[in-house]
Design an enzyme around this catalytic site. Sequence first.
Site, short mmCIF file in Angstrom:
data_model
loop_
_atom_site.label_atom_id
_atom_site.label_comp_id
_atom_site.label_asym_id
_atom_site.label_seq_id
_atom_site.Cartn_x
_atom_site.Cartn_y
_atom_site.Cartn_z
N ALA A 256 -1.57 -2.14 -6.81
CA ALA A 256 -0.27 -2.50 -5.88
C ALA A 256 -0.68 -2.25 -4.54
O ALA A 256 -1.41 -1.49 -3.96
CB ALA A 256 0.89 -1.78 -6.28
N ASP A 257 0.03 -2.81 -3.66
CA ASP A 257 0.17 -2.75 -1.97
C ASP A 257 1.21 -2.08 -1.81
O ASP A 257 1.42 -1.20 -0.65
CB ASP A 257 -0.23 -3.95 -1.09
CG ASP A 257 -1.52 -4.43 -1.64
OD1 ASP A 257 -2.55 -4.05 -0.82
OD2 ASP A 257 -1.87 -5.12 -2.36
N ARG A 258 2.43 -2.35 -2.30
CA ARG A 258 3.71 -1.52 -1.99
C ARG A 258 4.68 -1.60 -3.25
O ARG A 258 4.55 -2.70 -3.72
CB ARG A 258 4.33 -2.14 -0.78
CG ARG A 258 5.79 -1.25 -0.27
CD ARG A 258 6.03 -2.05 0.93
NE ARG A 258 5.33 -2.04 1.95
CZ ARG A 258 5.67 -1.66 3.38
NH1 ARG A 258 6.46 -1.23 3.48
NH2 ARG A 258 4.81 -2.14 4.27
N ALA A 266 4.53 -5.50 -4.90
CA ALA A 266 3.80 -6.40 -4.15
C ALA A 266 2.44 -6.06 -4.43
O ALA A 266 1.80 -5.01 -4.31
CB ALA A 266 3.93 -6.27 -2.53
#
EC number: 5.3.1.23
Length: 382
Positions: A256-258, A266
């Site tokens: 995940a990136d966020r 995201a």
Amino acid sequence: MAAALISIRTEGDKIEIVNQLLLPHITEYIPIDSVEEAHDAIKTMKIRGAPAIASLASLSFSQYFTRALRQNPLPDYFASPEALKAHVQPILDYLYTARPTAVNLGNATRRLTKKLEDLSAVTQDTRAIVEDLIVEGKLIADEDVGRNKAMAKWGGDWLINRVQPSSPKTLNVLTVCNTGSLATSGYGTALGLITYLHEVGQLDKAYFTQTTPYHQGSRLTALELKTLQIPNVMICDTMVGSLFQHYPIHAVAVGADRIAKNGDTANKIGTYNAAVLAARHNIPFIVVAPISTVDLDTESGAQIPIEQRPPLEACLVRGVVYPSENGKVEQAQVMITPTDLEGIYNPSFDVTPADLITAIVTEKGVAVKKDGEKTFDLTPIV
Ligand code: MRU
């Protein structure tokens, strides 16, 4: 098991990164000698992966101030904590601008800002403040591997317990993008979970998508799984549905990136597609990411800024000339589209809503939704 690849090498105040634009065919370490070079390496994706870009930004910050301490006389901004803050904050704000979606970068710069604030509140000794900031910057990178191993065990044991495999080496897991040692400071997040399953003798095969247009799967995950000698199968991004129709896949594990407060996540473009298909086939969808990827200030996925990459990147493919002429390894970049193509959509990430996610794993444990709920309560794992 063979030695894993390393995204960032440090020695004293020297920093080198492997240029991930040239992998898997050319392994070239390039020096990073300034925050500007770190910013450029992150923006141009010579280094990528949410934890790795946060680590490089923090290490380049520590490098900058390690070198400042050697100057004689010390730079003027050592005159007072106020002068120091006025010099440090723009550097952190600048590093934060390298890429917008991965919250780890922002969490790292905010952590250093808070450290500066806390230290300035208790001492006027700017040299001591800077020495502590240098240590903090290095800590952000060093903490990563231990976290990743903790997540891999939490997530791996959760999946084994859920599937209850009847015999060893039977679990098949699909992953998207690259979330291994190249995307972190070591071991990896979702790829760490897959590595753990392999280490404990439960994995049959790791399946991974090519992850176009940057090809993090076909270039980087392929190389990592090969290096770790983990049995694996590559699929094109368009083949996820067919794979689920024809093969027993026990889980999808992604990074995940966020992660928003409600669990909306995201991650690399294409992850949402895999989540929708996994729900259609009742395949558990697992997000593996450190607490530094959870953004409790963002209520839901709708508020997550999605990076739009340069359109040209979607028209190009990197690799080596094949077949090679007399065995020479020659890096090549080809354009697969008409040169004057106008309409190009190239978001770097998409958002998977929480209701399509089965479990979220951090270094503190595994969160699942309460019965009938469509969103997560992440407080137990942050
Ligand atoms: O554009 P990238 O390659 O930086 O995107 C990386 C991803 O989406 C990863 O899944 C995520 O950053 C987690 S890396 C452990």
